[in-house]
Scaffold this motif. Structure first.
Motif, short mmCIF file in Angstrom:
data_model
loop_
_atom_site.label_atom_id
_atom_site.label_comp_id
_atom_site.label_asym_id
_atom_site.label_seq_id
_atom_site.Cartn_x
_atom_site.Cartn_y
_atom_site.Cartn_z
N GLU A 60 0.84 -1.21 0.00
CA GLU A 60 0.00 0.00 0.00
C GLU A 60 0.87 1.26 0.00
O GLU A 60 0.45 2.33 -0.43
CB GLU A 60 -0.94 0.00 1.22
CG GLU A 60 -2.11 -0.98 1.04
CD GLU A 60 -2.70 -1.46 2.37
OE1 GLU A 60 -2.36 -0.88 3.43
OE2 GLU A 60 -3.48 -2.43 2.33
N LEU A 61 2.14 1.13 0.48
CA LEU A 61 3.07 2.27 0.45
C LEU A 61 3.77 2.37 -0.91
O LEU A 61 4.64 3.22 -1.10
CB LEU A 61 4.14 2.12 1.53
CG LEU A 61 3.69 2.13 2.99
CD1 LEU A 61 4.91 2.00 3.90
CD2 LEU A 61 2.95 3.42 3.31
N GLY A 62 3.44 1.46 -1.82
CA GLY A 62 4.10 1.47 -3.14
C GLY A 62 5.50 0.88 -3.09
O GLY A 62 6.28 1.04 -4.03
N ARG A 63 5.81 0.17 -2.01
CA ARG A 63 7.16 -0.40 -1.89
C ARG A 63 7.18 -1.79 -2.55
O ARG A 63 7.08 -2.81 -1.90
CB ARG A 63 7.59 -0.48 -0.42
CG ARG A 63 7.74 0.90 0.23
CD ARG A 63 8.24 0.78 1.65
NE ARG A 63 9.60 0.27 1.70
CZ ARG A 63 10.70 1.01 1.88
NH1 ARG A 63 10.59 2.32 2.01
NH2 ARG A 63 11.87 0.45 1.92
N PHE A 64 7.32 -1.80 -3.88
CA PHE A 64 7.25 -3.05 -4.63
C PHE A 64 8.61 -3.75 -4.74
O PHE A 64 8.72 -4.82 -5.33
CB PHE A 64 6.69 -2.80 -6.04
CG PHE A 64 5.24 -2.35 -6.04
CD1 PHE A 64 4.40 -2.61 -4.96
CD2 PHE A 64 4.71 -1.66 -7.13
CE1 PHE A 64 3.07 -2.20 -4.95
CE2 PHE A 64 3.38 -1.25 -7.14
CZ PHE A 64 2.56 -1.52 -6.04
N GLY A 65 9.65 -3.12 -4.23
CA GLY A 65 10.96 -3.79 -4.27
C GLY A 65 11.99 -2.96 -5.00
O GLY A 65 11.88 -1.72 -5.06
N GLN A 66 12.98 -3.66 -5.56
CA GLN A 66 14.10 -2.96 -6.20
C GLN A 66 13.63 -1.98 -7.27
O GLN A 66 14.17 -0.88 -7.40
CB GLN A 66 15.04 -3.97 -6.85
CG GLN A 66 15.93 -4.67 -5.85
CD GLN A 66 17.05 -5.45 -6.52
OE1 GLN A 66 17.36 -5.24 -7.69
NE2 GLN A 66 17.67 -6.35 -5.79
N LYS A 67 12.59 -2.39 -8.02
CA LYS A 67 12.17 -1.55 -9.15
C LYS A 67 11.58 -0.22 -8.70
O LYS A 67 11.53 0.74 -9.48
CB LYS A 67 11.19 -2.31 -10.04
CG LYS A 67 9.89 -2.72 -9.37
CD LYS A 67 9.05 -3.59 -10.30
CE LYS A 67 7.87 -4.18 -9.55
NZ LYS A 67 7.15 -5.17 -10.32
#
Ligand code: 3HC
Ligand code: NAI
Length: 705
Positions: free
Chosen positions: A557-564
């Motif tokens: 929900e924080l938009g923290r999808f990873g490396q990308k």
């Protein structure tokens, strides 16, 4: 049937040995070979003996299937055979063609002379199966090529072109032509020399000692300690080579023998031997005979030039197979083509490809926006968005243009291959080819067999995998196939542990110390946390009974999808792939625990590893019993080649067998009493429960362990 033949050529006896495919030196071959050699020694008309393999090679070495069984030691064992050769009063000459590995090379080192064809390859690959050369290789090789070269050959384990040994006492002659004829005439001459009183050269009579040995051994030990900490064999190889340089030949042989036996029974060697056979077993289909006629695959087409499509196209290009690459629009096509071009140019920059080869490779790619250009392809692989409606349109279009007999493949990672096949008028031609990302690099290919996939389509796709240098494993149709279906349970369990008190970095550290290439959180950051998010959203509708920790949803929900996106479970910095612990995530986890009334507790590394590995194992047992995987060892191969499971543990099923399935179930029962998480999670799969109760093992059948 006899595996050994003797014929006379003048005063020379030529003994040929071995059974297809690799002339391994099993019990029967050893016994027949010893009898033939003894016969030639006793025959007064024979002045010299030539040993040569059948089937275009010398030998791949000891029969690994005998290891750990009485057959391995049955007389004559390999050491007895080599000693018979070495002590022969008549010259024995090895004629080495093709492959000469392990015990095969050791047999030749016991000979007085060796001739090799210019294309032959020699090596001691025992270290790759957790062993050391145990039939004199660690003692004779350093005496013939020096300690430094022997360290490289024995620790590297790779086959070395015979040419590189030209001019050393290892090789008397390199033969470009009729090897056997050259060996016979060489042997006749040596027979005459010997009758005139010339001594027979024996490796055992040479010395491996020298002033540089000690620093070389120190350097080698430091290197392998750093690079192969989990593997006992490399250090033992060095110990044995040290004995060659510092002790008498017979003392050195005794050291080698005892280290070899010690290594043979280590879990690491058992696991590596299991992996060797498992990889080969995976290519075999229980109900599709090897004689099944295969289709010709000369040209390919890929639909969708995104991450996977461009990687798949590259894989075909590297194998020299022309590819048509299709997209919906010129921009997307251009981006895909650039990705392909960048990788090929990168290979030129790294010196792995000449500019000419790169040009030729790139020339095999035909970008297009027209379906009509797919009409000649022997296989068409779809790699468009993971959306059934989009796939449906694509397969309807493929069905219109594909030629009769073309294989229609989908790279879907979650959709039902049978439903995709049903869109077409030819479901028997449809199959799943689930490549892993990056497709041009990852070894694993899950080949998904639909309900109606024709046997020859399956067999042809398996052969294609070999051409593409992939390790293929067949999976039945289910959500996530073998690998991702298991990883879902692993990640679910990892998230429960975050709820309970472990941090992502503690969990990753525990799994990496166990030997995984990457822990679950670094892996999710690399793959994209949004993938799991979408799966959980889908599951909430399809399987509302399955409990998930909500902590990963909060992260997404924080938009923290990873490396990308520059952040996921960890923070990432531009141009730097390292994962840095994140204060934002620490805070998010604390808030999540507080909101759910959870009091954090310390979870030790052993609990982390057991919970995660047994989560894999339990799901795998279901997969096996449902027939989604053909055999337990196939599941091991999926995890070794696609998910970074430590090779020296042989895969999750091999590891569980090593722990003991009864102990695994006991531990799962302990975890089921944990008040957090899904209480049904730890119900042992019926197959696991049955095997545990009967002291069985997953891998007792199938690949040889
Ligand atoms: N023992 C028993 N079976 C062996 C074998 C061996 N040493 N080497 C290969 N095989 C079998 C394979 O399992 C396979 O069997 P399958 O057809 O039933 O699946 C078959 O031979 C063909 O093997 P590949 O599919 O690997 O064929 P390739 O042509 O691709 O490769 C090879 C051939 C390079 C020889 C490769 O098989 C190989 O590397 N083999 C292992 C060699 C090795 O490790 N030798 C050392 C043995 S240990 C030893 O000698 C101990 C001594 O020091 C005491
Ligand atoms: P992507 O989004 O990078 O690429 C998809 C491409 O398909 C885009 O370039 C898009 O323009 C193109 N496309 C969409 N509709 C099309 C159509 N009708 N005709 C032609 N081209 C069309 O997606 P990605 O990651 O490459 O995934 C593709 C497939 O591979 C999906 O089914 C996915 O589930 C699967 N997959 C993805 C993996 C991954 O790690 N990314 C791993 C294994 C499988």
């Amino acid at each position: 049937m006899s595996t050994v033949t003797s014929i006379r050529e003048g005063a020379v006896t030529v003994i040929r040995f071995g059974e297809p495919p690799v002339n391994s030196l099993g019990r029967q071959t050893r016994a027949e070979l010893a009898a033939a050699i003894a016969g030639a020694i006793q025959d007064p008309a024979v002045s010299a003996i030539v040993l040569a393999g059948n089937n275009g090679l010398f030998s791949a070495g000891a029969d690994i299937r005998e290891f750990g069984t009485p057959a391995m030691l049955a007389a004559p064992n390999l050491a007895d055979l080599i000693s018979l050769v070495e002590s022969s009063p008549k010259p024995v000459i090895a004629a080495i063609d093709g492959t000469c590995l392990g015990g095969g090379l050791e047999l030749s080192l016991g000979c007085h002379y060796r001739l090799a064809s210019t294309t032959a390859k020699l090596g001691l690959p025992e270290v790759k199966i957790g062993l050391l050369p145990g039939a004199g290789g660690t003692q004779r090789l350093p005496r013939l090529i020096g300690v430094e070269n022997a360290l490289n050959v024995i620790l590297g384990g790779e086959p070395v072109p015979a040419k590189l040994f030209a001019g050393t006492p290892l090789l008397s002659q390199l033969v470009d032509g009729d090897l056997l004829a050259a060996a016979v005439s060489f042997a006749a001459a040596r027979g005459t020399d010997h009758q005139a009183g010339k001594r027979l050269p024996r490796a055992r009579d040479r010395s491996a000692a020298g002033p540089h040995v000690e620093p070389l051994l120190i350097f080698a030990r430091n290197t392998v300690r750093a690079a192969y900490a989990a593997y006992p064999a490399p250090l033992k190889c060095i110990d044995a080579i040290e004995a060659a340089a510092t002790k008498s030949f017979d003392e050195g042989l005794a050291v080698e023998r005892s280290l070899f036996i010690e290594l043979m029974f280590t879990p690491v060697s058992k696991a590596l031997r299991h992996a060797f056979f498992a990889e080969r077993a995976a290519a075999k289909l229980a109900d599709v005979p090897e004689s099944t006629p295969l289709r010709d695959l000369k040209t390919a087409a890929v639909i969708g030039a995104g991450t996977m499509g461009s990687g798949i196209a590259l894989t075909f290009l590297s194998a020299g197979i022309p590819v048509v690459l299709l997209e919906t629009g010129a921009d997307a096509l251009e981006r895909g083509v650039s990705r392909v071009k960048d990788v090929i140019e990168g290979q030129v920059k790294k010196g792995r490809l000449t500019p000419e080869a790169a040009h030729a490779r790139f020339g095999l790619l035909k970008p297009t926006l027209e379906y009509a250009d797919l009409s000649k392809a022997d296989i068409i692989i779809e790699a468009v968005f993971e959306d059934m409606a989009v796939k449906k349109d694509v397969f309807l279009a493929i069905d219109q243009v594909a030629k009769s007999g073309a294989i229609l493949a989908t790279n879907t990672s979650t959709l039902n291959v049978d439903a995709i096949a049903a869109i077409t008028s030819r479901p028997a031609e449809v199959i799943g080819t689930h490549f892993f990302s990056p497709a041009n690099i990852m070894k694993l290919l899950e080949v998904v067999r639909g309900r109606e996939t024709a046997p020859d389509v399956l067999a042809t796709t398996m052969r294609l995998a070999k051409t593409l240098r992939k390790t293929a494993v067949v999976s039945g149709v289910c959500d996530g196939f073998i690998g991702n279906r298991m990883i879902e349970q692993y990640v679910r369990q990892a998230l429960f542990m975050v709820d309970e008190g472990a941090s992502p970095s503690e969990i990753d550290a525990a799994m990496e110390a166990f030997g995984f290439a990457m822990g679950p959180f670094r892996m999710s950051d690399l793959a994209g946390n949004d993938i799991g998010w979408h799966i959980r959203q889908r599951r909430a509708i399809e399987r509302p009974d399955v409990v998930y920790s909500k902590v990963a949803d909060r992260l997404c929900e924080l938009g923290r999808f990873g490396q990308k996106t520059g952040g996921g479970w960890y923070d990432y910095r531009k141009g730097d792939r390292n994962a840095y612990p994140s204060a934002v995530v620490d805070d998010l986890i604390i808030q999540h625990r507080n909101a759910n009334g959870m009091v954090a507790r310390k979870i030790d590394a052993r609990e982390i590893v057991d919970r995660l590995v047994y989560a894999l194992v339990n799901e795998a047992a279901l997969i096996l019993e449902e027939g989604i995987a053909q055999r337990a060892s196939d599941i091991d191969i999926v995890y070794l080649t696609g998910y970074g499971f430590p090779v020296y543990r042989g895969g999750p099923m091999c590891y569980a067998d090593e722990v003991g399935l009864y102990a695994v179930v006991q531990r799962m029962n302990e975890f089921s009493r944990n008040p957090h998480g899904d209480p049904s999670f730890w119900t042992p799969a019926p197959l696991l429960a049955r095997l545990a109760a009967s002291s069985g093992a997953f891998n007792s059948t199938g690949a040889r362990s």
